[in-house]
Design an enzyme around this catalytic site. Structure first.
Site, PDB file in Angstrom:
ATOM      1  N   LYS A 169       0.725  -0.834   0.134  1.00  0.00           N
ATOM      2  CA  LYS A 169       0.273  -0.317  -0.085  1.00  0.00           C
ATOM      3  C   LYS A 169       0.758   1.486  -0.058  1.00  0.00           C
ATOM      4  O   LYS A 169       1.639   1.449   0.749  1.00  0.00           O
ATOM      5  CB  LYS A 169      -0.685   0.069   1.020  1.00  0.00           C
ATOM      6  N   CYS A 281      12.812  12.143   7.444  1.00  0.00           N
ATOM      7  CA  CYS A 281      13.353  11.563   8.419  1.00  0.00           C
ATOM      8  C   CYS A 281      14.356  11.143   9.558  1.00  0.00           C
ATOM      9  O   CYS A 281      14.590  11.364  10.538  1.00  0.00           O
ATOM     10  CB  CYS A 281      12.410  10.325   9.232  1.00  0.00           C
ATOM     11  N   GLU A 381       9.042  16.113  15.044  1.00  0.00           N
ATOM     12  CA  GLU A 381       9.063  16.200  13.904  1.00  0.00           C
ATOM     13  C   GLU A 381       8.312  17.591  13.398  1.00  0.00           C
ATOM     14  O   GLU A 381       7.051  16.960  12.742  1.00  0.00           O
ATOM     15  CB  GLU A 381       9.564  14.851  13.184  1.00  0.00           C
TER      16      GLU A 381
END
Length: 474
Positions: A169, A281, A381
């Protein structure tokens, strides 16, 4: 405008849903394609196809499976320019970055895993036991939008080499690169059902995959919130879960540089943070500098940031494209506004729209100073072109600041003395530390400590994630 189906059992087939998801070009704000808004029934069909294909695929030797990776690598290289443009269109990455990074990394990953077929120790003898590594079964891969081809390949290549079959996915924000990889696998003759793609939303397709009794492993890259939900869904069937989640990475710039070396380290930190629009990230979003050089660091950071002027990502000279979506743009601007309200100062940039860019989801490259070490912008973040600079008193204080986060994915150390820099790197609680811009290594494991996830991708450790271990005594 292209309208895609799902890819199940080696065929492009309609979804059981008549709903579509528009893929928006973040530069023009226009729809460039649609993909199915997939369903649980679509997942069931894909898992059935993957389960059916598993016995034959897993019975092939690693070398036979590696031949498909080589073929895929060759075709991906042939189409590199075309597929790089897809990344720029769906993500907004500058075309130069799409060519170098978004295509170069998956090509390198496929090549590396093809070589590992011969180099990995698939079986060994320990006293009277044979220790064998065998495929897990059907792997569910759920991937993010920020590196839409690399993240798919980083899961697919080792899973396939290990002998697993896959249900993928991709992110609904940038799914087209995954469809390009499906085209490649289809054209090289990968056996039917070995690789399947179901597009859709996490709360439907992702949930159906993570709770599916016939999926043996979930490999997920994305947010901590989604990773927690996936872990809970997977618990009922005791499936293996590998998570690559967020980061709040620090760059520690040591106090042994001369002015020229210090300026280069600051510039490198800013450039690393702003690569891919800061939508990574591993971004060095916290710069830690000696207190005595704090003002100098702000001056250098401002100059470096302002060289990342937002612009058309199709222009070869552009270094900073748009954010992937309107929501992501607004999220990043919100971080800046709240940081200022909490006492931080904008050195350059800010939350206002960049001048001259009437369309597109753009954010100004932003440097912040004066933030509290436990503030939102220091702990959470941002995932955008925002870097916060902090002073430290001594190297123990720098290590404390670097480790003062719930994350532990990546970090950087810059220092004139190589041994001292390595000593600091050893003290940082992060899965990978780059010392003085250490080069990317396809054989090095990638993953994090703490709430940055569990498990590793890339290299032999990444391959081992997709294998079961069997001991046979005789």
């Amino acid at each position: 405008m292209n309208n895609y189906d799902i890819y199940v059992g080696g065929k492009w087939v309609p979804s059981t849903s008549d709903k579509r998801i528009e893929v928006i070009n973040p530069t023009t704000e226009e729809a460039i394609a649609t993909v199915p808004d997939g369903t649980k029934e679509d997942v069931d069909a894909a898992v059935t196809a993957a389960r059916k294909a598993f016995p034959e695929w897993s019975s092939k030797t690693p070398q036979e499976r590696a031949e498909y990776l080589v073929k895929a690598n060759n075709l991906l290289k042939e189409r590199s320019a075309e597929y790089a443009q897809t990344v720029t269109d769906e993500l907004g990455a500058p075309i130069k970055i799409s060519n170098m990074v978004h295509m170069g990394t998956p090509i390198g990953t496929l090549k590396t895993y093809a070589k590992l077929a011969d180099e990995f120790e698939w079986e060994k003898e320990v006293n009277n036991s044979i220790i064998a590594h065998e495929p897990i079964g059907v792997v569910g891969a759920i991937t993010p939008w920020n590196y839409p081809l690399h993240q798919v390949t980083a899961k697919t290549a080792p899973a396939l080499l290990a002998g697993n079959t896959i249900v993928l996915k991709p992110s609904e924000l940038a799914p087209l690169s995954a469809y390009n990889l499906a085209k490649v696998f289809d054209e090289i003759g990968l056996p039917e059902g070995v690789f399947n793609v179901v597009s859709g939303r996490g709360e439907v397709v992702g949930d159906a995959m993570s709770s599916h009794p016939d999926i043996d492993m979930i490999s997920f890259t994305g947010s901590g919130r989604a990773g927690t939900a996936i872990s809970k869904n997977a618990a009922d069937t005791i499936k293996r879960v590998a998570l690559e989640l967020g980061g709040k990475s620090a760059s520690v710039i040591m106090d042994d540089f001369d002015d020229e070396g210090f300026a280069k380290a600051v510039k490198s930190t800013v450039n690393q943070c702003f690569t891919n629009g800061g939508q990574r990230c591993t971004a060095f979003s916290r710069m830690l500098v000696p207190a005595a050089k704090y003002d100098q660091a702000l001056e250098f950071a401002k100059a470096a940031a302002e060289k990342h002027a937002p612009g058309d990502p199709n222009d070869e000279s552009t270094r900073l494209g748009p954010m992937v979506s309107e929501a992501q743009r607004d999220r990043v601007r919100g971080f800046i506004d709240r940081a200022v309200a909490d006492g931080a100062t904008v050195v350059t940039g800010g939350s206002e729209a960049p001048e001259g860019l009437d369309k597109g989801f753009f954010v100004k490259p932003t440097v912040l100073a004066g933030a509290k070490e436990d503030s939102e912008v220091a702990q959470d973040e941002v995932f955008g072109p925002v870097i916060t600079v902090f002073p430290y008193d001594d190297i123990d204080d720098a290590v404390r600041l670097a480790n003062n986060t719930k994350y532990g994915l990546a970090a950087g150390v810059y220092g004139a003395d190589a041994d001292k820099s390595l000593a600091v790197a050893r003290r940082l609680r992060a899965g990978q530390v780059d010392i003085n811009d250490g080069r990317w290594n396809f054989m090095a494991p990638f993953g994090g400590y703490k709430q940055s996830g569990n498990g590793r991708e890339l290299g032999s450790e990444g391959l081992a994630e997709f294998l079961e271990t069997k001991a046979m005594q005789r």
